[in-house]
Design a protein around this motif. Structure first.
Motif, mmCIF file in Angstrom:
data_model
loop_
_atom_site.group_PDB
_atom_site.id
_atom_site.type_symbol
_atom_site.label_atom_id
_atom_site.label_comp_id
_atom_site.label_asym_id
_atom_site.label_seq_id
_atom_site.Cartn_x
_atom_site.Cartn_y
_atom_site.Cartn_z
ATOM 1 N N GLN A 1 -27.123 3.465 77.411
ATOM 2 C CA GLN A 1 -27.712 4.946 77.337
ATOM 3 C C GLN A 1 -28.978 5.165 76.974
ATOM 4 N N PRO A 2 -29.571 6.155 77.465
ATOM 5 C CA PRO A 2 -31.177 6.193 77.096
ATOM 6 C C PRO A 2 -31.337 6.384 75.675
ATOM 7 N N THR B 1 -28.778 1.972 83.190
ATOM 8 C CA THR B 1 -29.180 2.823 82.392
ATOM 9 C C THR B 1 -28.528 4.519 82.890
ATOM 10 N N GLU B 2 -27.970 5.140 82.077
ATOM 11 C CA GLU B 2 -27.667 6.656 82.598
ATOM 12 C C GLU B 2 -28.943 7.481 83.009
ATOM 13 N N VAL C 1 -32.741 -4.529 76.807
ATOM 14 C CA VAL C 1 -31.613 -3.896 76.413
ATOM 15 C C VAL C 1 -30.553 -3.664 77.658
ATOM 16 N N CYS C 2 -29.737 -4.609 77.404
ATOM 17 C CA CYS C 2 -28.851 -4.492 78.521
ATOM 18 C C CYS C 2 -27.487 -5.166 78.273
ATOM 19 N N GLY C 3 -27.308 -5.287 77.015
ATOM 20 C CA GLY C 3 -25.955 -5.822 76.618
ATOM 21 C C GLY C 3 -25.615 -7.380 76.853
ATOM 22 N N ILE D 1 -34.349 8.361 80.264
ATOM 23 C CA ILE D 1 -35.111 7.528 79.091
ATOM 24 C C ILE D 1 -36.309 8.179 78.486
ATOM 25 N N GLY D 2 -37.177 8.814 79.524
ATOM 26 C CA GLY D 2 -38.563 9.152 78.991
ATOM 27 C C GLY D 2 -38.038 10.536 77.908
#
Length: 265
Positions: A232-233, A194-195, A258-260, A27-28
């Protein structure tokens, strides 16, 4: 007013100096690259200097790498000084660095508890304190804390992580009110699974404890998302980029999942 509503989400980011913690991967890294694409100059901070240096080497004129443990006040001070020397005062801070460890509550010892609190919550506090003087002097700033859905609800076997991330949400809300008249907004984004490297470690942990295959373990994590998938990031990064721009100037003190739809507010 119409112009303000219709402005692009990247407005206000051109040549702003942003610092992203935990910025070397996952993510970063996605956040750092999204901010660069929006015109910002970005310092990426990570515990493993070689990792953030590898990312920064792709665009050295827009990216700067610094190494630090966000839970160490001395290292944070040194890293922020290096950031300012390279790109000037900070206008944007993204507190993304974090760690996750799982254990039943009765097997959560003091060391694990301190580690989760020190990195996830303490690191956010130290880095925000380091960045705020620049923002206050400029009368403009953005702080975005990458929390987690674990900051909005509970999960089994990660009580220390949940406590730390709930603390990040509380800090976000308190600072948003404290700084509301200073031209600075403070918000959080709360990703679901998240991936990332953390997810891969979680999958490996499930495999070791249950004997499930990697595919079965991954499917179990994806099932928690009503969309039936892993976030996805880049999706998290896009939310962060929006919060950093002028279009989100009235958004303050919010924790955006952010999680659907896993967590509904």
């Amino acid at each position: 007013m119409v112009g303000a509503v219709n402005q692009p989400t990247t407005a206000g980011l051109q040549d702003r100096h942003a610092l992203v913690t935990g910025g070397g991967s996952g993510i970063g890294a996605a956040i750092a690259l999204a901010l660069v694409a929006a015109g910002a100059r970005v310092t990426v901070l990570g515990r493993r200097l070689e990792v953030v240096q590898a990312l920064a080497s792709n665009q050295p004129e827009r990216l700067h790498a610094v190494g630090a443990d966000v839970a160490d006040a001395g290292q944070v001070t040194t890293a922020f000084a290096s950031a300012r020397e390279r790109f000037g005062p900070l206008a944007i801070l993204v507190n993304n660095a974090g760690q996750a460890a799982s254990a039943p509550f009765l097997k959560t010892d003091a060391e694990l508890w301190r580690q989760m609190i020190d990195v996830n919550l303490g690191g956010t506090m130290l880095c925000t304190q380091a960045a705020l003087p620049d923002m206050l002097a400029a009368g403009w700033g953005r702080v975005v804390n990458v929390a987690s859905t674990a900051g909005l609800t509970g999960y089994t076997y990660v009580s220390a992580y949940c406590a730390a991330k709930h603390g990040v949400i509380g800090l976000t809300r308190a600072l948003a009110l404290e700084l509301a008249r200073k031209g600075i907004t403070v918000n959080a984004v709360c990703p679901g699974y998240t991936e990332t490297e953390i997810l891969r470690e979680s999958i490996a942990n499930v495999m070791a404890k249950t004997g499930r295959s990697a595919e079965e373990a991954r499917a179990g994590f994806a099932a928690g998302n009503p969309q039936g998938r892993i976030v996805q990031p880049e999706e998290v990064a896009d939310a962060v980029r929006w919060l950093c721009g002028n279009a989100a100037a009235a958004v303050n003190g919010q924790s955006i999942p952010v999680c659907g739809g896993e967590v509904l507010k």
